[in-house]
Design a protein around this motif. Structure first.
Motif, PDB file in Angstrom:
ATOM      1  N   ILE A 151      33.169  25.543  39.172  1.00  0.00           N
ATOM      2  CA  ILE A 151      32.481  24.973  40.341  1.00  0.00           C
ATOM      3  C   ILE A 151      33.494  24.533  41.387  1.00  0.00           C
ATOM      4  N   TYR A 152      34.548  23.873  40.936  1.00  0.00           N
ATOM      5  CA  TYR A 152      35.584  23.381  41.839  1.00  0.00           C
ATOM      6  C   TYR A 152      36.209  24.536  42.617  1.00  0.00           C
ATOM      7  N   GLU A 153      36.555  25.616  41.901  1.00  0.00           N
ATOM      8  CA  GLU A 153      37.221  26.753  42.529  1.00  0.00           C
ATOM      9  C   GLU A 153      36.283  27.483  43.488  1.00  0.00           C
ATOM     10  N   VAL A 154      35.031  27.639  43.090  1.00  0.00           N
ATOM     11  CA  VAL A 154      34.060  28.344  43.918  1.00  0.00           C
ATOM     12  C   VAL A 154      33.809  27.594  45.229  1.00  0.00           C
ATOM     13  N   VAL A 155      33.522  26.306  45.136  1.00  0.00           N
ATOM     14  CA  VAL A 155      33.241  25.523  46.346  1.00  0.00           C
ATOM     15  C   VAL A 155      34.493  25.397  47.208  1.00  0.00           C
ATOM     16  N   LEU A 169      54.782  42.749  45.525  1.00  0.00           N
ATOM     17  CA  LEU A 169      53.617  42.123  44.909  1.00  0.00           C
ATOM     18  C   LEU A 169      52.562  43.175  44.604  1.00  0.00           C
ATOM     19  N   ARG A 170      51.753  42.920  43.586  1.00  0.00           N
ATOM     20  CA  ARG A 170      50.567  43.752  43.409  1.00  0.00           C
ATOM     21  C   ARG A 170      49.740  43.676  44.683  1.00  0.00           C
ATOM     22  N   PHE A 171      49.177  44.786  45.111  1.00  0.00           N
ATOM     23  CA  PHE A 171      48.419  44.764  46.352  1.00  0.00           C
ATOM     24  C   PHE A 171      47.249  43.789  46.259  1.00  0.00           C
ATOM     25  N   PHE A 172      46.656  43.674  45.079  1.00  0.00           N
ATOM     26  CA  PHE A 172      45.535  42.756  44.910  1.00  0.00           C
ATOM     27  C   PHE A 172      45.985  41.321  45.146  1.00  0.00           C
ATOM     28  N   ASP A 173      47.170  40.945  44.621  1.00  0.00           N
ATOM     29  CA  ASP A 173      47.691  39.591  44.836  1.00  0.00           C
ATOM     30  C   ASP A 173      48.034  39.368  46.307  1.00  0.00           C
ATOM     31  N   ALA A 174      48.586  40.411  46.951  1.00  0.00           N
ATOM     32  CA  ALA A 174      48.897  40.315  48.379  1.00  0.00           C
ATOM     33  C   ALA A 174      47.617  40.175  49.193  1.00  0.00           C
ATOM     34  N   LEU A 175      46.571  40.905  48.787  1.00  0.00           N
ATOM     35  CA  LEU A 175      45.291  40.830  49.484  1.00  0.00           C
ATOM     36  C   LEU A 175      44.665  39.453  49.324  1.00  0.00           C
ATOM     37  N   THR A 224      42.222  22.902  43.800  1.00  0.00           N
ATOM     38  CA  THR A 224      41.880  23.513  42.530  1.00  0.00           C
ATOM     39  C   THR A 224      42.130  22.533  41.403  1.00  0.00           C
ATOM     40  N   SER A 225      41.191  22.444  40.471  1.00  0.00           N
ATOM     41  CA  SER A 225      41.386  21.592  39.301  1.00  0.00           C
ATOM     42  C   SER A 225      41.945  22.394  38.144  1.00  0.00           C
ATOM     43  N   ALA A 226      41.963  23.702  38.281  1.00  0.00           N
ATOM     44  CA  ALA A 226      42.634  24.595  37.349  1.00  0.00           C
ATOM     45  C   ALA A 226      43.716  25.312  38.149  1.00  0.00           C
ATOM     46  N   VAL A 227      44.340  26.318  37.570  1.00  0.00           N
ATOM     47  CA  VAL A 227      45.304  27.133  38.294  1.00  0.00           C
ATOM     48  C   VAL A 227      44.603  28.430  38.664  1.00  0.00           C
ATOM     49  N   THR A 228      44.618  28.763  39.947  1.00  0.00           N
ATOM     50  CA  THR A 228      43.894  29.948  40.402  1.00  0.00           C
ATOM     51  C   THR A 228      44.334  31.196  39.662  1.00  0.00           C
ATOM     52  N   ALA A 229      45.622  31.267  39.310  1.00  0.00           N
ATOM     53  CA  ALA A 229      46.137  32.435  38.598  1.00  0.00           C
ATOM     54  C   ALA A 229      45.535  32.584  37.207  1.00  0.00           C
ATOM     55  N   ASN A 230      44.945  31.510  36.658  1.00  0.00           N
ATOM     56  CA  ASN A 230      44.328  31.584  35.331  1.00  0.00           C
ATOM     57  C   ASN A 230      43.017  32.366  35.337  1.00  0.00           C
ATOM     58  N   PHE A 231      42.423  32.545  36.517  1.00  0.00           N
ATOM     59  CA  PHE A 231      41.191  33.316  36.612  1.00  0.00           C
ATOM     60  C   PHE A 231      41.512  34.810  36.634  1.00  0.00           C
ATOM     61  N   THR A 232      40.584  35.603  36.173  1.00  0.00           N
ATOM     62  CA  THR A 232      40.781  37.050  36.142  1.00  0.00           C
ATOM     63  C   THR A 232      40.698  37.634  37.548  1.00  0.00           C
ATOM     64  N   ASP A 233      41.116  38.895  37.679  1.00  0.00           N
ATOM     65  CA  ASP A 233      41.047  39.558  38.977  1.00  0.00           C
ATOM     66  C   ASP A 233      39.611  39.645  39.474  1.00  0.00           C
ATOM     67  N   ALA A 234      38.676  39.848  38.566  1.00  0.00           N
ATOM     68  CA  ALA A 234      37.270  39.941  38.965  1.00  0.00           C
ATOM     69  C   ALA A 234      36.800  38.637  39.594  1.00  0.00           C
ATOM     70  N   SER A 235      37.188  37.515  38.991  1.00  0.00           N
ATOM     71  CA  SER A 235      36.809  36.215  39.553  1.00  0.00           C
ATOM     72  C   SER A 235      37.488  35.983  40.889  1.00  0.00           C
ATOM     73  N   ARG A 236      38.748  36.398  40.984  1.00  0.00           N
ATOM     74  CA  ARG A 236      39.465  36.214  42.236  1.00  0.00           C
ATOM     75  C   ARG A 236      38.893  37.086  43.348  1.00  0.00           C
ATOM     76  N   ALA A 237      38.319  38.218  42.974  1.00  0.00           N
ATOM     77  CA  ALA A 237      37.625  39.036  43.972  1.00  0.00           C
ATOM     78  C   ALA A 237      36.414  38.284  44.524  1.00  0.00           C
ATOM     79  N   VAL A 238      35.730  37.562  43.648  1.00  0.00           N
ATOM     80  CA  VAL A 238      34.604  36.728  44.093  1.00  0.00           C
ATOM     81  C   VAL A 238      35.109  35.627  45.021  1.00  0.00           C
ATOM     82  N   PHE A 239      36.258  35.034  44.678  1.00  0.00           N
ATOM     83  CA  PHE A 239      36.824  33.980  45.519  1.00  0.00           C
ATOM     84  C   PHE A 239      37.167  34.521  46.908  1.00  0.00           C
ATOM     85  N   MET A 240      37.676  35.750  46.969  1.00  0.00           N
ATOM     86  CA  MET A 240      38.002  36.335  48.267  1.00  0.00           C
ATOM     87  C   MET A 240      36.748  36.521  49.112  1.00  0.00           C
ATOM     88  N   ILE A 241      35.677  36.974  48.479  1.00  0.00           N
ATOM     89  CA  ILE A 241      34.411  37.124  49.200  1.00  0.00           C
ATOM     90  C   ILE A 241      33.923  35.770  49.690  1.00  0.00           C
TER      91      ILE A 241
END
Length: 460
Positions: free
Chosen positions: A393-397, A43-49, A406-423
């Motif tokens: 909003i759904y993904e953030v909360v 896996l990409r390390f970012f996806d594994a993280l 999730t009301s969308a697919v998490t994979a549809n968000f960019t890596d930058a957004s997913r970094a925010v989700f990890m935080i």
């Protein structure tokens, strides 16, 4: 790891933060190995993280199909991360101490107390925390074993002995730890099996027991086995607020969705099926994140209510996230007391110390600030992409509340957004809590000899 950090003179709050962070990094490394995937391609390390963060923070969000992508090694790694994240870093460290016969120092006990009670009980006593850790491990094992046997009666006939037992183990841990992960590999989670009353009841029971908190479970056990034992105020508050939220959510979700053709408005659904779905969603939306129907099909009213429930979350010392049920209860009672012109906040004829009440208000305010900041950042990142504001909003909360819906697919968000989700996931698990401990210490240890001139300011 905890022993090394303590030698460096790091505070108990920092030990908890670094402990969770260390588990995430180790998990990410293991999940990024070629042996962790079915295809043998790492896996990409970012996806594994991201996956490791979601597991340790018991969230359940994922950028790929867990059951179809991860090998047995990868899935077991994920299962261990979920279990560690559910019972807590210091609880597992304490278990290792017990196994090797290491004595618990005063500092050890302080860290364990902070990790288990999250300062919610405002109790500075350190006696009995080691025994409580032992009890937590025993209670976890018993509940997960019971849920495992319940699942086995359904999954073994469906998938065979070995696979059925494995699915039962994984789902028992995932349900009790409120993580929302599944390894069926079909992309529909538990939805196909929730029509079975055994799976339905077992999953809801696990989510509820994990969500109300270990302290409540142990207090209830003592109450059931000792007729002279009186339930603690914390237990009464948690049970009352949790029951109200479940009942209110059940009624409102049933009302909002009964005419929705994509969910409860389907002609082939019976009244019993509709009620079962509404009850399940009311419980799951605050804790585990298992979805009975695709969240994108919900009405706007249901989505708003789900967001509110995800933000509230479970109860202190439990396996769920959010700002916690007791926090919301104290804040609302504080507002009511102000409106009524009363100075004290009272629950079950007991007055709550003002520093604890102020902490609850601070937690809610920090949570709102945290979430709104993340919504703005993700909206800016996804501005040119087909991601709606409601999905953001759904993904953030969901990330902050460590729910995983999730009301969308998490994979549809960019890596930058997913970094925010990890935080957000990490902050929802340890960040607000750590800041609250620091704030509590400041409130309780401030120098009261210095007082500044009083003045007025207009509000409202």
């Amino acid at each position: 790891m905890a022993h090394i950090l303590k030698k460096r003179g790091i505070s108990p709050a920092q030990i908890l933060v670094f402990g969770f962070g260390g588990m995430i990094l180790i998990g990410a490394f293991l999940l990024s190995l070629p042996i962790a995937t079915v295809s043998g391609q790492p896996l990409r390390f970012f996806d594994a993280l991201f996956t490791a963060t979601s597991a340790v923070c018991v969230t359940g969000l994922s950028v790929f199909n867990i059951g179809a992508t991860l090998s047995l090694f990868g899935q077991i790694t994920l299962l261990v991360l979920i279990q560690l994240g559910g019972i807590g870093f210091m609880t597992m460290t304490s278990l290792l101490y017990m196994m090797i016969g290491r004595r618990f120092t005063l500092r050890d006990r302080l860290i364990i107390q902070n990790s288990m009670t999250q300062n919610s009980l405002n109790d500075s006593r350190l006696q009995g925390v080691v025994q409580m850790t032992h009890d937590i491990i025993v209670v976890t094992a018993i509940i997960e074993l019971c849920i495992f046997f319940a699942y086995s009666t359904r999954f073994v006939p469906l998938f065979g002995v070995s696979r059925g037992f494995y699915y039962s183990i994984f789902q028992a841990v995932s349900s009790f730890c409120n993580s929302g992960f599944d390894v069926f590999g079909v992309g529909t989670g538990l939805q196909p099996y929730l029509g079975d009353p055994v799976v339905y009841i077992a999953t809801m029971s696990a989510m509820v027991l994990g969500g109300i908190g270990f302290y409540v479970l142990l207090d209830l056990y003592q109450w059931l086995h000792n007729k002279h034992h009186r339930l603690q105020l914390h237990t009464k508050t948690v049970l009352s607020v949790s029951s109200f939220l479940v009942a209110a959510g059940f009624a409102l979700f049933l009302l909002f969705e009964h005419n929705n053709p994509l969910t409860l408005g389907q002609e082939d659904l019976s009244i019993q099926d509709k009620a079962s779905w509404a009850l399940f969603h009311s419980v799951s939306s605050r804790t585990a994140g298992f979805a009975a129907v695709p969240q994108s099909d919900l009405t706007p009213a249901s989505k708003i209510l789900t967001v509110i429930y995800m933000f509230i979350g479970a109860s202190p010392s439990g396996t769920g996230g959010g700002i916690k049920t007791t926090t919301v209860a104290l804040m609302l009672l504080f507002i009511v007391s102000i409106i009524r012109g009363r100075e004290d906040v009272v629950i079950f004829s007991r007055r709550i110390d003002k520093p604890v009440v102020l902490r609850s208000v601070a937690i809610v305010a920090l949570g709102v600030l945290f979430v709104f900041t993340a919504i703005i950042i993700v909206s800016l990142i996804e501005y040119t992409r087909p991601i709606t504001l409601s999905d953001t909003i759904y993904e953030v909360v969901s990330s902050f509340g460590t729910v995983g819906m999730t009301s969308a697919v998490t994979a549809n968000f960019t890596d930058a957004s997913r970094a925010v989700f990890m935080i957000l996931m990490y902050g929802g698990r340890v960040g607000i809590f750590t800041f609250t401990m620091a704030l509590a210490a400041r409130l309780e240890n401030r120098n009261t000899n210095i007082r500044y001139p009083k003045d007025r300011i207009m509000i409202g």
